[in-house]
Design an enzyme around this catalytic site. Structure first.
Site, PDB file in Angstrom:
ATOM      1  N   MET A  98       0.801  -1.236   0.000  1.00 19.63           N
ATOM      2  CA  MET A  98       0.000   0.000   0.000  1.00 19.63           C
ATOM      3  C   MET A  98       0.831   1.283   0.000  1.00 19.63           C
ATOM      4  O   MET A  98       0.383   2.307   0.500  1.00 19.63           O
ATOM      5  CB  MET A  98      -0.962  -0.013   1.202  1.00 19.63           C
ATOM      6  N   ILE A 100       2.793   3.933  -2.663  1.00 20.67           N
ATOM      7  CA  ILE A 100       2.996   4.244  -4.075  1.00 20.67           C
ATOM      8  C   ILE A 100       4.498   4.385  -4.316  1.00 20.67           C
ATOM      9  O   ILE A 100       5.192   5.112  -3.602  1.00 20.67           O
ATOM     10  CB  ILE A 100       2.241   5.531  -4.464  1.00 20.67           C
ATOM     11  N   ASN A 115       2.099  -6.263 -10.315  1.00 24.15           N
ATOM     12  CA  ASN A 115       1.147  -5.906  -9.258  1.00 24.15           C
ATOM     13  C   ASN A 115      -0.190  -6.543  -9.559  1.00 24.15           C
ATOM     14  O   ASN A 115      -0.546  -6.739 -10.721  1.00 24.15           O
ATOM     15  CB  ASN A 115       0.979  -4.376  -9.231  1.00 24.15           C
ATOM     16  N   HIS A 117      -4.280  -5.909  -9.087  1.00 24.54           N
ATOM     17  CA  HIS A 117      -5.238  -4.838  -8.801  1.00 24.54           C
ATOM     18  C   HIS A 117      -6.646  -5.426  -8.899  1.00 24.54           C
ATOM     19  O   HIS A 117      -6.958  -6.131  -9.865  1.00 24.54           O
ATOM     20  CB  HIS A 117      -5.059  -3.697  -9.799  1.00 24.54           C
ATOM     21  N   SER A 144      -6.820  -7.783 -12.221  1.00 22.50           N
ATOM     22  CA  SER A 144      -5.800  -7.672 -13.273  1.00 22.50           C
ATOM     23  C   SER A 144      -4.426  -7.786 -12.629  1.00 22.50           C
ATOM     24  O   SER A 144      -4.193  -7.223 -11.560  1.00 22.50           O
ATOM     25  CB  SER A 144      -5.867  -6.295 -13.953  1.00 22.50           C
ATOM     26  N   ASP A 153      -1.418   1.935 -11.544  1.00 29.86           N
ATOM     27  CA  ASP A 153      -2.363   0.969 -12.125  1.00 29.86           C
ATOM     28  C   ASP A 153      -2.494   1.117 -13.638  1.00 29.86           C
ATOM     29  O   ASP A 153      -3.580   0.891 -14.203  1.00 29.86           O
ATOM     30  CB  ASP A 153      -3.749   1.105 -11.466  1.00 29.86           C
TER      31      ASP A 153
END
Ligand code: GRF
Length: 197
Positions: A98, A100, A115, A117, A144, A153
């Site tokens: 969590m 960025i 990653n 998502h 995804s 993302d």
């Protein structure tokens, strides 16, 4: 690639912040395929994350790199980079991580971070994906796995899995339906990323 044409096991580090169910699914997948994968490091940025306890209960070594102990994001990321490098990491899997990551960090690991998502990207980037899908009256939702690029993302999608949305779904119902497909999707996407490596 070795001289006899075989590929060395891919050394994977997993970064997580919370419950860690995707981290554990990836671990099981890798541990069952020692010819393909080696666990480089399991890294968490929160001391009380459920995933830390779950990993330790399995006798696994975890590495805490608590972001709150660093004065700057750059210092936190430098500590992560040093640890990832010294662990011999080839590929990083973000599994509910969590924080960025900066463009500088991503550039250091270009095409080597993936990653998961919880949406059918490019739909619902960011947080609260299940609530937003329900509010929109979406008929399908899903997850995804994608390569990480500096924009959040937004990187190339490796694999997606759809689930239906039912009229009487609560946010929790939908989250649970998506989570059930996240685990196999992430493992299959990891295999694809390895093939591409
Ligand atoms: C998952 O829904 C994942 O898609 C999102 O964060 C959640 C992490 O869950 N990025 P867990 O910690 O893997 O159980």
């Amino acid at each position: 690639m070795t001289r006899d044409g075989t590929q060395a096991p891919l050394r994977v580090s997993i970064l997580f912040s919370g419950r860690g169910s995707n981290m554990l699914a990836l671990l099981d997948h890798m541990i069952a395929r020692p010819e393909n994968y080696a666990v480089a490091s399991l890294i968490c940025n929160r001391p009380n994350a459920g995933g830390m306890q779950a990993a330790q209960e399995r006798g696994l070594t975890t590495k805490l790199i608590d972001h709150s102990g660093y004065e700057t994001k750059a210092a936190f990321e430098a500590a992560m980079h040093d640890h990832l490098t010294s662990a011999g990491t080839d590929l990083i899997c973000l599994a509910g991580f969590m924080r960025i990551l900066s463009a500088e960090f991503v550039a250091q690991w270009d095409h080597r971070i993936i990653n998961i998502h919880p949406s059918l990207l490019p739909l619902y980037k960011g947080l609260d994906t299940h609530r937003r899908a329900l509010e929109d009256g979406a008929s399908k939702h899903g997850c995804s796995v994608h390569y990480v690029v500096p924009e959040m993302d937004a990187g190339p999608v490796i694999l997606q899995t759809e689930v239906p949305v039912f009229a009487d779904d609560s946010e929790d119902d939908l989250a649970a339906r998506v989570l059930a497909v996240e685990h196999p999707t992430y493992c299959a996407a990891l295999d694809r990323a390895r093939d591409d490596f």
